[in-house]
Scaffold this motif. Structure first.
Motif, short mmCIF file in Angstrom:
data_model
loop_
_atom_site.label_atom_id
_atom_site.label_comp_id
_atom_site.label_asym_id
_atom_site.label_seq_id
_atom_site.Cartn_x
_atom_site.Cartn_y
_atom_site.Cartn_z
N GLY A 8 3.87 46.92 59.47
CA GLY A 8 4.89 46.11 58.81
C GLY A 8 4.73 44.61 59.01
N PHE A 95 2.75 44.40 51.18
CA PHE A 95 2.97 45.82 51.49
C PHE A 95 2.33 46.74 50.46
CE2 PHE A 95 7.07 44.63 53.98
CZ PHE A 95 6.30 44.24 55.05
N TYR A 98 0.78 49.99 51.65
CA TYR A 98 1.60 51.04 52.25
C TYR A 98 2.10 51.95 51.13
CZ TYR A 98 1.83 48.33 56.59
OH TYR A 98 1.52 47.66 57.73
N SER A 103 7.18 52.62 52.98
CA SER A 103 7.89 51.34 53.05
C SER A 103 9.26 51.39 52.37
CB SER A 103 7.03 50.23 52.44
OG SER A 103 6.65 50.58 51.14
N TRP A 106 12.19 50.22 54.24
CA TRP A 106 12.13 48.84 54.73
C TRP A 106 12.93 47.89 53.86
CZ3 TRP A 106 6.17 48.17 55.93
CH2 TRP A 106 5.79 49.21 56.81
N PRO A 143 12.56 42.76 54.73
CA PRO A 143 11.52 41.95 55.36
C PRO A 143 11.84 40.46 55.33
CG PRO A 143 10.58 43.46 53.73
CD PRO A 143 12.07 43.54 53.60
N GLY A 182 9.93 46.51 58.23
CA GLY A 182 9.88 47.81 58.90
C GLY A 182 9.95 47.66 60.41
N ARG A 185 10.23 44.12 61.99
CA ARG A 185 11.30 43.20 61.58
C ARG A 185 12.04 42.58 62.77
NH1 ARG A 185 14.60 40.17 60.91
NH2 ARG A 185 16.00 39.76 59.18
#
Ligand code: MD3
Ligand code: FE
Length: 221
Positions: A8, A95, A98, A103, A106, A143, A182, A185
């Motif tokens: 992340g 991201f 991912y 994710s 997230w 994020p 994620g 963070r």
């Protein structure tokens, strides 16, 4: 190039073109000349060495408000649409590798898009630092998107348990994009050192470093 610093925590070197870097430096000058001048936020009751101004929502006393009552009582500038779009693109790029299933949790939004409602603009003189801290005042877990401009710095990325080891020191240069989501963070992080005289000519920033963070703080009043 993409560097995954932790799950992340994704660093994309030179995500901003030289033209975009210069544009953002000049926008920073405009925003800093806006209704609310940059100030040094208090941290544990002491002024930080970093000078800070925000768009959308103003951070003070570990809370967010539309009004900078601790500075001059003026409302902060709104978040520009184009900057929100830059943030959405930045998070999606960071991201992209991912799987959506990984994710999805997230983001607040069902469509897994990052939509910032505020920007924190920090200016570091060559002697400024930022101690190890967590960013916990936002009311969403979305994020945080961060852009570096001007002088390089040594950025310290730690763990979620304490401000101490283990941590990784990473040099951030002008144009770099760093996204923290994620499990990263709520990691402790800080700026250990500004590396003087490293600002690229194209930035048109003679001295110091600017950091722009885009956030979805989820504030409603
Ligand atoms: C990791 N700014 O504004 S940017 C901040 O360079 C802040 O000005 C530093 O820490 C700076 O709060 C670091 C990178 C950053 C920003 C937010 C984070 C890293 C983060 C939030 C969670 C984890
Ligand atoms: Fe932070």
């Amino acid at each position: 190039q993409r560097q995954v610093i932790a799950t992340g925590a994704v660093l994309l070197r030179n995500w901003l073109t030289p033209e975009q870097q210069r544009y953002l430096v000049n926008k920073f000058r405009q925003w800093a000349a806006g209704p609310v001048p940059p100030r040094r936020p208090l941290i544990y009751g002491k002024p930080m060495s970093v000078q800070s101004v925000s768009l959308g929502w103003h951070w003070q006393n570990y809370a967010y408000s539309r009004i900078a009552s601790d500075v001059n009582g003026a409302p902060v500038l709104p978040m520009p649409e184009w900057l929100i779009e830059v943030g959405t693109k930045a998070a999606a790029d960071a991201f992209a590798e991912y799987p959506a299933s990984a994710s999805a949790r997230w983001y607040t939004r069902e469509d897994n898009r990052f939509v910032a409602d505020s920007a924190l603009l920090n200016y570091y003189s060559p002697t400024a630092k930022m101690g190890m801290h967590q960013d916990k005042e936002e009311s969403t877990n979305d994020p945080v998107v961060s852009f570096s401009l001007g002088d390089s710095c040594t950025f310290r990325f730690g763990n979620t348990e304490s401000r101490n080891r283990p941590y990784q020191d990473v040099q951030l240069n002008s144009g770099d994009l760093f996204v923290f989501g994620g499990p990263s963070r709520y990691a402790y992080h800080g700026v250990v050192k500004i590396i003087p005289n490293t600002s690229p000519k194209h930035c048109d920033l003679a001295v110091g470093r600017i950091n722009i963070t885009l956030r979805n703080i989820g504030a409603t009043h």
